[in-house]
Design a protein around this motif. Structure first.
Motif, PDB file in Angstrom:
ATOM      1  N   GLY A 220       0.824  -1.193   0.000  1.00 42.83           N
ATOM      2  CA  GLY A 220       0.000   0.000   0.000  1.00 42.83           C
ATOM      3  C   GLY A 220       0.866   1.254   0.000  1.00 42.83           C
ATOM      4  N   GLY A 221       0.267   2.395  -0.339  1.00 38.33           N
ATOM      5  CA  GLY A 221       0.978   3.663  -0.321  1.00 38.33           C
ATOM      6  C   GLY A 221       1.761   3.953  -1.574  1.00 38.33           C
ATOM      7  N   SER A 222       1.662   3.067  -2.551  1.00 37.60           N
ATOM      8  CA  SER A 222       2.344   3.262  -3.822  1.00 37.60           C
ATOM      9  C   SER A 222       1.520   2.534  -4.877  1.00 37.60           C
ATOM     10  N   THR A 223       2.006   2.529  -6.117  1.00 34.96           N
ATOM     11  CA  THR A 223       1.350   1.688  -7.098  1.00 34.96           C
ATOM     12  C   THR A 223       1.601   0.230  -6.713  1.00 34.96           C
ATOM     13  N   HIS A 224       0.788  -0.658  -7.227  1.00 32.69           N
ATOM     14  CA  HIS A 224       0.890  -2.060  -6.860  1.00 32.69           C
ATOM     15  C   HIS A 224       0.986  -2.908  -8.132  1.00 32.69           C
ATOM     16  N   ALA A 225       1.475  -4.131  -7.982  1.00 35.64           N
ATOM     17  CA  ALA A 225       1.613  -5.034  -9.125  1.00 35.64           C
ATOM     18  C   ALA A 225       1.236  -6.441  -8.715  1.00 35.64           C
ATOM     19  N   TRP A 226       0.619  -7.149  -9.633  1.00 35.85           N
ATOM     20  CA  TRP A 226       0.275  -8.556  -9.445  1.00 35.85           C
ATOM     21  C   TRP A 226       0.245  -9.197 -10.831  1.00 35.85           C
ATOM     22  N   CYS A 227      -0.333 -10.364 -10.964  1.00 39.82           N
ATOM     23  CA  CYS A 227      -0.372 -10.999 -12.278  1.00 39.82           C
ATOM     24  C   CYS A 227      -1.743 -11.610 -12.521  1.00 39.82           C
ATOM     25  N   GLN A 228      -1.986 -11.961 -13.774  1.00 38.13           N
ATOM     26  CA  GLN A 228      -3.165 -12.706 -14.170  1.00 38.13           C
ATOM     27  C   GLN A 228      -2.710 -13.987 -14.858  1.00 38.13           C
ATOM     28  N   VAL A 229      -3.463 -15.050 -14.652  1.00 32.13           N
ATOM     29  CA  VAL A 229      -3.214 -16.319 -15.326  1.00 32.13           C
ATOM     30  C   VAL A 229      -4.478 -16.691 -16.080  1.00 32.13           C
ATOM     31  N   TYR A 230      -4.315 -17.166 -17.309  1.00 30.77           N
ATOM     32  CA  TYR A 230      -5.478 -17.525 -18.108  1.00 30.77           C
ATOM     33  C   TYR A 230      -5.897 -18.950 -17.788  1.00 30.77           C
ATOM     34  N   VAL A 231      -7.142 -19.083 -17.296  1.00 27.54           N
ATOM     35  CA  VAL A 231      -7.692 -20.377 -16.909  1.00 27.54           C
ATOM     36  C   VAL A 231      -8.921 -20.639 -17.783  1.00 27.54           C
ATOM     37  N   PRO A 232      -8.907 -21.691 -18.603  1.00 28.39           N
ATOM     38  CA  PRO A 232     -10.063 -21.958 -19.474  1.00 28.39           C
ATOM     39  C   PRO A 232     -11.357 -22.072 -18.677  1.00 28.39           C
ATOM     40  N   GLY A 233     -12.351 -21.304 -19.100  1.00 28.89           N
ATOM     41  CA  GLY A 233     -13.627 -21.284 -18.403  1.00 28.89           C
ATOM     42  C   GLY A 233     -13.736 -20.147 -17.411  1.00 28.89           C
ATOM     43  N   ALA A 234     -12.638 -19.770 -16.788  1.00 25.60           N
ATOM     44  CA  ALA A 234     -12.616 -18.662 -15.828  1.00 25.60           C
ATOM     45  C   ALA A 234     -12.018 -17.404 -16.438  1.00 25.60           C
ATOM     46  N   GLY A 235     -11.246 -17.563 -17.521  1.00 27.80           N
ATOM     47  CA  GLY A 235     -10.625 -16.421 -18.182  1.00 27.80           C
ATOM     48  C   GLY A 235      -9.374 -15.959 -17.463  1.00 27.80           C
ATOM     49  N   TRP A 236      -9.064 -14.658 -17.607  1.00 26.46           N
ATOM     50  CA  TRP A 236      -7.896 -14.079 -16.944  1.00 26.46           C
ATOM     51  C   TRP A 236      -8.235 -13.851 -15.466  1.00 26.46           C
ATOM     52  N   VAL A 237      -7.576 -14.596 -14.597  1.00 24.92           N
ATOM     53  CA  VAL A 237      -7.840 -14.537 -13.156  1.00 24.92           C
ATOM     54  C   VAL A 237      -6.700 -13.809 -12.462  1.00 24.92           C
ATOM     55  N   GLU A 238      -7.062 -12.902 -11.523  1.00 26.64           N
ATOM     56  CA  GLU A 238      -6.068 -12.129 -10.778  1.00 26.64           C
ATOM     57  C   GLU A 238      -5.420 -12.993  -9.684  1.00 26.64           C
TER      58      GLU A 238
END
Length: 295
Positions: A220-238
């Motif tokens: 917190g207190g700054s920009t943040h970063a994470w990733c997404q993974v493509y899961v068939p049926g669920a799409g791009w999941v955080e």
């Protein structure tokens, strides 16, 4: 539904008035079914000579500012308000992808291929060996459980340490040092799941820290970063390995990209000597229910 407000202030200071080159900004959130942009403003001082907007190769909104005036301070203040719809991940996965290993559908593979390609060196296969520790030996592994376990393992195995230097740490360095920032952990997870054949992409944005609801999130207190993974049926999941968040809870998505370098929130140049640069400060405040103050 929650309304979240973001005030993102970046200030560059210089020893004397300097001229500025073009600056590139990625501040405007992506509209989607789980977040809706309802207000946005951008203040730049000194005022730019020109400001133009484009969509990049990933569909992110990117602004470019050109300057004429010289100054000893350059300031960017971005304010946004988004309606945020936390989307609990139920992992409604296509039958063929319920367990790992699996192959993406033939009609999706050409579009996912760039996000499946590993971007960082791993000559001895260390990252892949780390990731394969979480597979069931001799039997199929539930796909959702695998991705959730990887997310949790990164947060528990590595120490979060804020770093002010620009750029993202090589995943092998994160593995050997046992520490990193949110962007380091995001890249580490991307490369780990790519080594298993998943498509993954980098996400830059903001993190809401609901201190009233329990322990503080990291980053917190700054920009943040994470990733997404493509899961068939669920799409791009955080997947936020820094905080163990799966799904979009508390995450405001601004930009997605194949590599961290393509999702830098703010970059630019100035004309002067290195000694003229007095540094940069960043202040990010994310609140709910009422806008951030001006102090």
């Amino acid at each position: 539904m929650t309304t979240l407000f973001v005030r993102h202030l970046t200030t560059y200071r210089y020893r004397r008035p300097v001229a500025f080159g073009e600056h590139r900004m990625m501040f405007r959130p992506r509209d989607s079914f789980d977040q809706r942009l309802i207000d946005a403003s951008l203040r730049i001082a000194p005022a730019p000579r020109s400001l133009r907007w484009v969509h990049d190769a990933f569909g992110n909104a990117v602004a470019f500012a050109g300057f004429e005036a010289e100054a000893d301070t350059l300031e960017f203040e971005n304010r946004i308000a988004v309606e945020h719809f936390p989307d609990p991940v139920e992992f409604r996965i296509e039958d063929y992808a319920l367990t790992y290993p699996f192959a993406y559908a033939a009609d999706e593979q050409p579009d996912l291929a760039p996000f499946m390609t590993r971007q960082c060196r791993d000559p001895a296969g260390e990252l892949e060996r780390w990731a394969r520790r979480f597979l069931r030996q001799g039997q199929a592994t539930p796909t959702g459980r695998l991705l959730m376990t990887l997310t949790t393992a990164i947060g528990e195995s590595f120490v979060y340490k804020r770093r002010s230097e620009a750029g993202t740490q090589d995943p092998l360095a994160t593995l050997h040092l046992g520490r990193g920032t949110c962007r380091d952990f995001a890249l580490f997870m991307m490369e780990a799941v790519r080594s298993l054949g998943f498509a993954a992409r980098f996400v830059s944005g903001y993190l809401y820290v609901p201190t009233r609801d329990g322990p503080r999130h990291l980053g917190g207190g700054s920009t943040h970063a994470w990733c997404q993974v493509y899961v068939p049926g669920a799409g791009w999941v955080e997947f936020d390995p820094t905080n163990g968040i799966i799904g979009n809870r508390d995450l405001i998505r601004v930009a997605v990209a194949r590599t961290p370098a393509q999702a830098v929130p703010l970059s630019g140049t100035f004309h002067g000597s290195r000694a003229d640069d007095l540094g940069m400060t960043v202040d990010v405040r994310v609140t709910s229910g009422a806008g951030p103050g001006d102090d």
